[in-house]
Design an enzyme around this catalytic site. Structure first.
Site, PDB file in Angstrom:
ATOM      1  N   VAL A   1       0.835  -1.209   0.000  1.00 28.17           N
ATOM      2  CA  VAL A   1       0.000   0.000   0.000  1.00 28.17           C
ATOM      3  C   VAL A   1       0.871   1.261   0.000  1.00 28.17           C
ATOM      4  O   VAL A   1       0.410   2.342   0.336  1.00 28.17           O
ATOM      5  CB  VAL A   1      -0.952   0.008   1.220  1.00 28.17           C
ATOM      6  CG1 VAL A   1      -1.934  -1.154   1.145  1.00 28.17           C
ATOM      7  CG2 VAL A   1      -0.188  -0.035   2.539  1.00 28.17           C
ATOM      8  N   ASP A   2       2.138   1.114  -0.418  1.00 23.64           N
ATOM      9  CA  ASP A   2       3.117   2.186  -0.265  1.00 23.64           C
ATOM     10  C   ASP A   2       3.308   3.071  -1.497  1.00 23.64           C
ATOM     11  O   ASP A   2       4.084   4.026  -1.470  1.00 23.64           O
ATOM     12  CB  ASP A   2       4.477   1.601   0.144  1.00 23.64           C
ATOM     13  CG  ASP A   2       4.949   0.475  -0.789  1.00 23.64           C
ATOM     14  OD1 ASP A   2       4.630   0.507  -1.995  1.00 23.64           O
ATOM     15  OD2 ASP A   2       5.640  -0.444  -0.297  1.00 23.64           O
TER      16      ASP A   2
ATOM     17  N   HIS B   1      -4.524  -4.268  -2.289  1.00 28.05           N
ATOM     18  CA  HIS B   1      -5.008  -3.832  -0.976  1.00 28.05           C
ATOM     19  C   HIS B   1      -5.130  -2.315  -0.880  1.00 28.05           C
ATOM     20  O   HIS B   1      -5.214  -1.773   0.226  1.00 28.05           O
ATOM     21  CB  HIS B   1      -4.077  -4.362   0.120  1.00 28.05           C
ATOM     22  CG  HIS B   1      -4.021  -5.854   0.171  1.00 28.05           C
ATOM     23  ND1 HIS B   1      -2.876  -6.573   0.447  1.00 28.05           N
ATOM     24  CD2 HIS B   1      -4.996  -6.786  -0.040  1.00 28.05           C
ATOM     25  CE1 HIS B   1      -3.141  -7.872   0.412  1.00 28.05           C
ATOM     26  NE2 HIS B   1      -4.419  -8.028   0.113  1.00 28.05           N
TER      27      HIS B   1
ATOM     28  N   CYS C   1     -15.252  13.924   7.459  1.00 31.24           N
ATOM     29  CA  CYS C   1     -15.405  14.238   6.037  1.00 31.24           C
ATOM     30  C   CYS C   1     -15.951  15.656   5.884  1.00 31.24           C
ATOM     31  O   CYS C   1     -16.942  16.018   6.524  1.00 31.24           O
ATOM     32  CB  CYS C   1     -16.352  13.234   5.389  1.00 31.24           C
ATOM     33  SG  CYS C   1     -16.814  13.643   3.689  1.00 31.24           S
TER      34      CYS C   1
ATOM     35  N   CYS D   1     -19.735  15.431   4.272  1.00 28.50           N
ATOM     36  CA  CYS D   1     -20.916  14.894   4.974  1.00 28.50           C
ATOM     37  C   CYS D   1     -20.709  14.658   6.465  1.00 28.50           C
ATOM     38  O   CYS D   1     -21.638  14.238   7.150  1.00 28.50           O
ATOM     39  CB  CYS D   1     -21.371  13.598   4.298  1.00 28.50           C
ATOM     40  SG  CYS D   1     -20.355  12.159   4.726  1.00 28.50           S
TER      41      CYS D   1
ATOM     42  N   ASN E   1      11.912 -14.932  -2.810  1.00 29.69           N
ATOM     43  CA  ASN E   1      11.593 -14.435  -1.470  1.00 29.69           C
ATOM     44  C   ASN E   1      12.601 -14.989  -0.479  1.00 29.69           C
ATOM     45  O   ASN E   1      12.974 -16.154  -0.552  1.00 29.69           O
ATOM     46  CB  ASN E   1      10.183 -14.871  -1.050  1.00 29.69           C
ATOM     47  CG  ASN E   1       9.744 -14.229   0.251  1.00 29.69           C
ATOM     48  OD1 ASN E   1       9.548 -13.019   0.319  1.00 29.69           O
ATOM     49  ND2 ASN E   1       9.601 -15.028   1.299  1.00 29.69           N
ATOM     50  N   ILE E   2      13.043 -14.142   0.450  1.00 30.85           N
ATOM     51  CA  ILE E   2      13.937 -14.610   1.505  1.00 30.85           C
ATOM     52  C   ILE E   2      13.085 -15.322   2.549  1.00 30.85           C
ATOM     53  O   ILE E   2      12.237 -14.703   3.188  1.00 30.85           O
ATOM     54  CB  ILE E   2      14.705 -13.443   2.155  1.00 30.85           C
ATOM     55  CG1 ILE E   2      15.502 -12.667   1.100  1.00 30.85           C
ATOM     56  CG2 ILE E   2      15.634 -13.960   3.243  1.00 30.85           C
ATOM     57  CD1 ILE E   2      16.105 -11.369   1.612  1.00 30.85           C
ATOM     58  N   GLY E   3      13.303 -16.622   2.699  1.00 29.91           N
ATOM     59  CA  GLY E   3      12.518 -17.395   3.661  1.00 29.91           C
ATOM     60  C   GLY E   3      11.413 -18.179   2.981  1.00 29.91           C
ATOM     61  O   GLY E   3      11.112 -17.976   1.802  1.00 29.91           O
TER      62      GLY E   3
ATOM     63  N   CYS F   1      15.223  -9.169  -3.720  1.00 30.98           N
ATOM     64  CA  CYS F   1      14.648  -8.790  -5.018  1.00 30.98           C
ATOM     65  C   CYS F   1      15.533  -7.770  -5.737  1.00 30.98           C
ATOM     66  O   CYS F   1      15.773  -7.871  -6.937  1.00 30.98           O
ATOM     67  CB  CYS F   1      13.247  -8.199  -4.817  1.00 30.98           C
ATOM     68  SG  CYS F   1      12.042  -9.360  -4.147  1.00 30.98           S
TER      69      CYS F   1
END
Length: 290
Positions: free
Chosen positions: A123-124, A139, A198, A201, A264-266, A282
């Site tokens: 989500v970054d 997400h 908001c 509203c 992936n690590i792990g 990566c």
């Protein structure tokens, strides 16, 4: 965006890429004409953003903290106050994170026509900052905020200005940083923090992200399944795939008998059926693939 040195504070220890493994991934990518890529928190750790599960450095292994649940956020004004106070303090740092080499490589693969579709569980906004366009944020994204009542959207940076206007004298020193842009604060620090409603509203404002306990919309899931159906192979980069919302697409790829590579690590949930599993950073391995 320049290719900066990686920040390894939140990256688990691992060996440098094995030349034989590099060759295997090169063969995998070369064979693919319409590559479907799914990324997770492990692709952003080299940009200085911690993940949840990595051994020794993930949030769950370093602390007893757990992310906010969707139902708690919706139900409790004090939970929202705590969430937004922590997020307010963490936002300047979180929003300043930049893409690393892995994000830029995937953008380049898209430009070359190699990458058919990218799905990120993060989500970054780092893939967006890198310039990726054929992409779904599974997400959502912390850089957007919406009203639960009327659906009105504003940018997170605009909301930061509202927070500052409402809390001109409020200050809090943060200790520790969490994966989704918030920091750790005490209840005492949070007590007097004011949260805006908001402006249209008066409803509840929420980040445009899927909190734990909530689900991804059926429309988005169907859209991603369509992109997967058009693809001929799947690469998972930087994810243990512990969360079902992402894992379901790996199950669908297996059903379609698509070759699956995992970087992936792990360990991951895919290890027992992936065609290829690589334990590397990566940002170290992806740039070696031509």
């Amino acid at each position: 965006v320049s290719r900066t040195s990686p920040n390894l504070a939140f990256v688990p220890a691992c060996h440098p890429p094995d030349p034989a493994e590099v060759k295997e991934l090169q063969r995998f990518v070369s064979k693919s004409k319409r590559l479907f890529v799914m990324t997770g928190a492990g692709i952003s750790t080299e940009s200085g953003i911690p993940d949840y599960r990595s051994e020794g450095v993930g949030l769950y292994t370093r602390t007893d903290r757990r992310p906010i649940q969707h139902a708690e956020f919706v139900r409790s004004a004090s939970a929202r106050q705590r969430y937004w106070a922590r997020n307010f303090v963490g936002w300047p740092q979180f929003s300043s994170h930049q893409p690393n080499t892995a994000h830029l490589v995937l953008r380049d693969w898209e430009k070359l026509g190699k990458l058919h579709w990218l799905v990120t569980q993060n989500v970054d906004a780092l893939h967006t900052k890198a310039g990726s366009q054929r992409m779904t944020e599974l997400h959502g994204c912390m850089h957007r905020v919406f009203c639960l009542a009327c659906g009105d959207q504003i940018s997170r940076s605009e909301l930061q200005e509202h927070f500052e206007a409402l809390n001109p004298t409020w200050k809090a020193e943060a200790f520790g940083v969490a994966p989704d842009g918030d920091v750790f604060l005490t209840d005492e620090q949070v007590r007097h923090f004011q949260v805006p409603a908001c402006r249209k509203c008066g409803g509840i404002l929420k980040p445009d992200v899927t909190f734990f306990g909530d689900s991804v919309s059926r429309e988005k899931v169907n859209f991603v399944h369509q992109r997967l159906a058009e693809s001929d192979s799947m690469l998972v980069a930087g994810s243990s795939m512990q969360v079902y919302s992402g894992y379901r697409f790996a199950l669908a790829a297996r059903e379609k008998q698509l070759p699956i590579a995992v970087l992936n690590i792990g360990p991951t949930r895919l290890d027992h059926f992936a065609s290829l599993k690589l334990n590397s950073r990566c940002g170290e391995l992806l740039p070696l693939i031509v």
